[in-house]
Design a protein around this motif. Structure first.
Motif, PDB file in Angstrom:
ATOM      1  N   LYS A  63      -5.366   3.896   1.792  1.00  0.00           N
ATOM      2  CA  LYS A  63      -4.617   2.671   2.132  1.00  0.00           C
ATOM      3  C   LYS A  63      -3.225   3.043   2.405  1.00  0.00           C
ATOM      4  O   LYS A  63      -2.693   2.466   3.449  1.00  0.00           O
ATOM      5  CB  LYS A  63      -4.558   1.745   0.758  1.00  0.00           C
ATOM      6  N   TYR A  64      -2.741   4.112   1.862  1.00  0.00           N
ATOM      7  CA  TYR A  64      -1.282   4.235   2.235  1.00  0.00           C
ATOM      8  C   TYR A  64      -1.473   5.092   3.457  1.00  0.00           C
ATOM      9  O   TYR A  64      -0.217   4.891   4.416  1.00  0.00           O
ATOM     10  CB  TYR A  64      -0.371   4.945   1.151  1.00  0.00           C
TER      11      TYR A  64
ATOM     12  N   THR B  74      -6.666   5.026  -2.943  1.00  0.00           N
ATOM     13  CA  THR B  74      -5.558   4.640  -2.796  1.00  0.00           C
ATOM     14  C   THR B  74      -4.781   5.612  -1.418  1.00  0.00           C
ATOM     15  O   THR B  74      -3.783   5.201  -0.842  1.00  0.00           O
ATOM     16  CB  THR B  74      -4.731   5.388  -3.990  1.00  0.00           C
TER      17      THR B  74
ATOM     18  N   HIS C 113       0.718  -1.316   0.095  1.00  0.00           N
ATOM     19  CA  HIS C 113       0.007   0.104   0.029  1.00  0.00           C
ATOM     20  C   HIS C 113       0.934   1.366   0.095  1.00  0.00           C
ATOM     21  O   HIS C 113       0.228   2.303  -0.185  1.00  0.00           O
ATOM     22  CB  HIS C 113      -0.946   0.043   1.116  1.00  0.00           C
TER      23      HIS C 113
END
Length: 152
Positions: free
Chosen positions: A121-122, A118, A37
């Motif tokens: 997730k990170y 995205t 991730h």
């Protein structure tokens, strides 16, 4: 990247029995998911396409973690993940008058992580790295630690 390498080295130093155990497999899976991730995060940094407010928050989190100020890093993480926008109460815009304090809603108070999968997730992976860093590099005093229910 340094924390990811430290975490990977720590996982590789485990005994084979610990690696094969259920908790060992869960820890390995959490690390691999975190590493996967974080790839889009590093790609956006290299391409210089990351929004400035997210970059500034990540710099703030990183600098606090390097200083082992985990409470301040956690506060910056919460500000980035959730934001500080007022939560709407009830139905808005039903009458001719706006709700009191409605004019204080601005773009800088809106959480950006909820808009993009995205980023969510990170940012979750950043939180996992913060938890690992706190365990691997403990602060000088207990007042600088964030207590977590789990270690992963």
């Amino acid at each position: 990247k340094q924390l990811i390498k430290m975490w990977e080295a720590e996982l590789e130093e485990r005994e084979p029995a610990e690696i094969a155990s259920a908790s060992g497999r869960v820890a390995t899976a959490a690390f691999q998911q975190c590493k996967r991730h974080m790839r889009p995060f590093f790609k956006q940094l290299r391409a210089r396409s990351m929004p400035f407010d997210v970059v500034s928050t990540m710099v703030e989190i990183t600098s606090f973690m390097q200083q082992r100020e985990y409470v301040k890093a956690h506060d910056a993480y919460i500000k980035c993940a959730i934001g500080n926008a007022p939560w709407p109460m009830g139905i808005t815009g039903t009458g001719i008058h706006e709700r009191q304090g409605r004019q204080h809603l601005r773009e800088d108070k809106v959480a950006h992580v909820m808009n993009d999968e995205t980023q969510r997730k990170y940012l979750q992976s950043v939180k996992r790295l913060m938890t690992f860093a706190q365990r691997a590099m403990p602060p000088t005093g207990p007042s600088k630690m964030v207590l977590n229910g789990s270690m992963i």
